[in-house]
Design a protein around this motif. Structure first.
Motif, PDB file in Angstrom:
ATOM      1  N   THR A  23      37.436 -26.222  31.131  1.00  0.00           N
ATOM      2  CA  THR A  23      37.937 -27.563  31.430  1.00  0.00           C
ATOM      3  C   THR A  23      38.958 -27.451  32.555  1.00  0.00           C
ATOM      4  N   LEU A  24      39.056 -28.510  33.363  1.00  0.00           N
ATOM      5  CA  LEU A  24      40.058 -28.618  34.416  1.00  0.00           C
ATOM      6  C   LEU A  24      41.095 -29.655  34.023  1.00  0.00           C
ATOM      7  N   ASN A  25      42.269 -29.536  34.579  1.00  0.00           N
ATOM      8  CA  ASN A  25      43.282 -30.556  34.318  1.00  0.00           C
ATOM      9  C   ASN A  25      42.873 -31.909  34.892  1.00  0.00           C
ATOM     10  N   ALA A  26      42.114 -31.884  35.990  1.00  0.00           N
ATOM     11  CA  ALA A  26      41.629 -33.123  36.602  1.00  0.00           C
ATOM     12  C   ALA A  26      40.254 -32.854  37.196  1.00  0.00           C
ATOM     13  N   ALA A  27      39.441 -33.889  37.276  1.00  0.00           N
ATOM     14  CA  ALA A  27      38.065 -33.739  37.737  1.00  0.00           C
ATOM     15  C   ALA A  27      38.020 -33.320  39.201  1.00  0.00           C
ATOM     16  N   SER A  28      37.017 -32.541  39.537  1.00  0.00           N
ATOM     17  CA  SER A  28      36.766 -32.132  40.918  1.00  0.00           C
ATOM     18  C   SER A  28      35.561 -32.877  41.463  1.00  0.00           C
ATOM     19  N   SER A  29      35.458 -32.916  42.791  1.00  0.00           N
ATOM     20  CA  SER A  29      34.222 -33.412  43.407  1.00  0.00           C
ATOM     21  C   SER A  29      33.107 -32.386  43.248  1.00  0.00           C
ATOM     22  N   GLY A  30      33.482 -31.137  43.085  1.00  0.00           N
ATOM     23  CA  GLY A  30      32.521 -30.070  42.852  1.00  0.00           C
ATOM     24  C   GLY A  30      33.245 -28.777  42.552  1.00  0.00           C
ATOM     25  N   THR A  31      32.755 -28.042  41.561  1.00  0.00           N
ATOM     26  CA  THR A  31      33.317 -26.736  41.214  1.00  0.00           C
ATOM     27  C   THR A  31      32.206 -25.708  41.240  1.00  0.00           C
ATOM     28  N   ALA A  32      32.378 -24.667  42.032  1.00  0.00           N
ATOM     29  CA  ALA A  32      31.431 -23.561  42.088  1.00  0.00           C
ATOM     30  C   ALA A  32      32.006 -22.393  41.302  1.00  0.00           C
ATOM     31  N   MET A  33      31.159 -21.744  40.496  1.00  0.00           N
ATOM     32  CA  MET A  33      31.575 -20.562  39.732  1.00  0.00           C
ATOM     33  C   MET A  33      30.652 -19.400  40.065  1.00  0.00           C
ATOM     34  N   MET A  34      31.226 -18.220  40.132  1.00  0.00           N
ATOM     35  CA  MET A  34      30.454 -16.996  40.281  1.00  0.00           C
ATOM     36  C   MET A  34      30.912 -16.043  39.186  1.00  0.00           C
ATOM     37  N   ALA A  35      30.008 -15.734  38.237  1.00  0.00           N
ATOM     38  CA  ALA A  35      30.325 -14.877  37.098  1.00  0.00           C
ATOM     39  C   ALA A  35      29.634 -13.526  37.290  1.00  0.00           C
ATOM     40  N   PHE A  36      30.367 -12.440  37.051  1.00  0.00           N
ATOM     41  CA  PHE A  36      29.798 -11.114  37.238  1.00  0.00           C
ATOM     42  C   PHE A  36      30.632 -10.108  36.472  1.00  0.00           C
ATOM     43  N   GLY A  37      30.179  -8.873  36.438  1.00  0.00           N
ATOM     44  CA  GLY A  37      30.919  -7.804  35.798  1.00  0.00           C
ATOM     45  C   GLY A  37      31.195  -6.681  36.772  1.00  0.00           C
ATOM     46  N   VAL A  38      32.177  -5.872  36.445  1.00  0.00           N
ATOM     47  CA  VAL A  38      32.451  -4.631  37.171  1.00  0.00           C
ATOM     48  C   VAL A  38      32.418  -3.501  36.150  1.00  0.00           C
ATOM     49  N   HIS A  39      31.572  -2.514  36.404  1.00  0.00           N
ATOM     50  CA  HIS A  39      31.468  -1.363  35.515  1.00  0.00           C
ATOM     51  C   HIS A  39      32.125  -0.150  36.158  1.00  0.00           C
ATOM     52  N   GLY A  40      32.824   0.625  35.350  1.00  0.00           N
ATOM     53  CA  GLY A  40      33.452   1.839  35.848  1.00  0.00           C
ATOM     54  C   GLY A  40      34.930   1.705  36.123  1.00  0.00           C
ATOM     55  N   ALA A  41      35.538   0.620  35.633  1.00  0.00           N
ATOM     56  CA  ALA A  41      36.990   0.480  35.803  1.00  0.00           C
ATOM     57  C   ALA A  41      37.702   1.565  35.000  1.00  0.00           C
ATOM     58  N   GLY A  42      38.822   2.039  35.541  1.00  0.00           N
ATOM     59  CA  GLY A  42      39.549   3.099  34.847  1.00  0.00           C
ATOM     60  C   GLY A  42      39.964   2.691  33.445  1.00  0.00           C
ATOM     61  N   THR A  43      40.513   1.485  33.321  1.00  0.00           N
ATOM     62  CA  THR A  43      40.916   0.959  32.017  1.00  0.00           C
ATOM     63  C   THR A  43      40.444  -0.488  31.947  1.00  0.00           C
ATOM     64  N   PRO A  44      39.290  -0.766  31.310  1.00  0.00           N
ATOM     65  CA  PRO A  44      38.770  -2.134  31.293  1.00  0.00           C
ATOM     66  C   PRO A  44      39.722  -3.160  30.704  1.00  0.00           C
ATOM     67  N   THR A  45      40.652  -2.709  29.873  1.00  0.00           N
ATOM     68  CA  THR A  45      41.614  -3.655  29.299  1.00  0.00           C
ATOM     69  C   THR A  45      42.807  -3.904  30.214  1.00  0.00           C
ATOM     70  N   SER A  46      42.937  -3.115  31.269  1.00  0.00           N
ATOM     71  CA  SER A  46      43.996  -3.295  32.264  1.00  0.00           C
ATOM     72  C   SER A  46      43.469  -2.773  33.600  1.00  0.00           C
ATOM     73  N   PRO A  47      42.551  -3.528  34.226  1.00  0.00           N
ATOM     74  CA  PRO A  47      41.758  -2.962  35.310  1.00  0.00           C
ATOM     75  C   PRO A  47      42.369  -3.047  36.697  1.00  0.00           C
ATOM     76  N   TRP A  48      43.397  -3.861  36.890  1.00  0.00           N
ATOM     77  CA  TRP A  48      43.817  -4.179  38.249  1.00  0.00           C
ATOM     78  C   TRP A  48      44.711  -3.108  38.849  1.00  0.00           C
ATOM     79  N   ASP A  49      44.564  -2.904  40.138  1.00  0.00           N
ATOM     80  CA  ASP A  49      45.388  -1.943  40.851  1.00  0.00           C
ATOM     81  C   ASP A  49      46.872  -2.323  40.727  1.00  0.00           C
ATOM     82  N   ALA A  50      47.707  -1.296  40.677  1.00  0.00           N
ATOM     83  CA  ALA A  50      49.136  -1.529  40.456  1.00  0.00           C
ATOM     84  C   ALA A  50      49.871  -2.007  41.694  1.00  0.00           C
ATOM     85  N   ASN A  51      49.209  -2.088  42.831  1.00  0.00           N
ATOM     86  CA  ASN A  51      49.839  -2.541  44.068  1.00  0.00           C
ATOM     87  C   ASN A  51      50.408  -3.947  43.865  1.00  0.00           C
ATOM     88  N   VAL A  52      51.711  -4.079  43.973  1.00  0.00           N
ATOM     89  CA  VAL A  52      52.355  -5.356  43.669  1.00  0.00           C
ATOM     90  C   VAL A  52      52.060  -6.415  44.724  1.00  0.00           C
TER      91      VAL A  52
END
Length: 295
Positions: free
Chosen positions: A139-168
């Protein structure tokens, strides 16, 4: 008497000569030294499912083929108005029995007669099991004229529960709403090496035949794209392997007409225990029996 002489004496009595034992031991050592473990490239894109909808809510599906993935959904919402921009932030996201978290969100607006409002968001979840056309809803807080979604997976992350690089400094975002022909540059540093670069671009009014970043820059592969609002927008994903420490994303769209582009960049770590940097190319396995023995 215990010891090597006793072992060899027993071998002699069994009809096994000492040279045969010696050769077997040496052959085993040769094969052990020549053996190389199996290495898997990591991380990689796992599945891609786009969908486009209008309004304040919607749904889609996500499919992955591997366990221990990072599931991701990128949202790009547009709204055309002669007034102020609505709040098109994703309010809720559920599906797959996963715990979804918002990783990055940014809003833009620009005036070309009417006001074009843009909202980009990136959500993720740890997916311990493969997802087979798993439905999700938002759900969105307010309606859009159009919303595009792209759903996918990434396999091979070092820690799938905390996958993002630490670069701040990540996630990087950039926009060129002046009507430029180039997608704005976004770049970042992979602090651990061996990660995967994710570069997203979105555009407003690309026009017929114009695709956001259809020609990936060197080191990147085109993952997929989805149109938005009846051809009035386009969104794409590029991915690149962190063979160097800095990933940079900058490329021209297909076509020459000036448009309005926004970009997003991030890195998922790739230090998974079952994969890693490719080892040096091994020597071909030796075949000691092919040409006799070296003594």
């Amino acid at each position: 008497r215990a010891g090597p002489d006793r072992d060899c004496l027993l071998a002699d009595r069994a009809g096994i000569s000492r040279p045969v034992i010696r050769r077997a031991i040496i052959a085993g050592l040769i094969w052990l030294l020549a053996w190389q473990p199996a290495w898997a490239a990591c991380p990689t894109i796992d599945g891609f499912t786009p969908v486009q909808q209008n309004g304040a809510s919607g749904s889609g599906t996500i499919t992955t083929t591997n366990a221990s993935d990072v599931a991701l959904i990128y949202f790009y919402s547009l709204f055309f108005t002669f007034g102020s921009c609505p709040d098109m932030a994703v309010a809720t996201l559920t599906g797959g029995g996963l715990t979804w978290a918002k990783h990055k969100a940014v809003s833009y607006s620009f005036d070309i007669g009417a006001t074009f409002c843009v909202r980009q968001e990136l959500w993720w979840a740890s997916a311990p099991s493969p997802l087979v056309a798993e439905p999700y809803s938002y759900t969105l807080n307010a309606a859009s004229s159009g919303t595009a979604m792209m759903a996918f997976g990434v396999h091979g992350a070092g820690t799938p529960t905390s996958p993002w690089d630490a670069n701040v400094s990540l996630t990087k975002v950039n926009a060129d709403n002046s009507g430029a022909t180039n997608i704005p540059n976004v770049s970042g540093v992979d602090t651990n090496g061996g990660g995967i670069f994710l570069a997203f671009c979105g555009g407003v009014i690309p026009g017929p035949g114009l695709q956001c970043a259809s020609s990936p820059p060197a080191g990147y592969a085109f993952v997929g794209n989805v149109g938005n609002t009846g051809g009035q927008g386009d969104n794409s994903i590029m991915s690149g392997t962190s063979t160097v420490s800095v990933g940079s994303y900058s490329t021209n769209m297909t076509g020459s007409t000036a448009r309005y582009w926004q970009a997003m960049f991030d890195v998922i770590d790739g230090t998974a225990p079952d994969c890693g940097p490719a080892p040096p190319t091994p020597n071909p396995p030796r075949r000691p029996f092919a040409h006799g023995w070296p003594w």
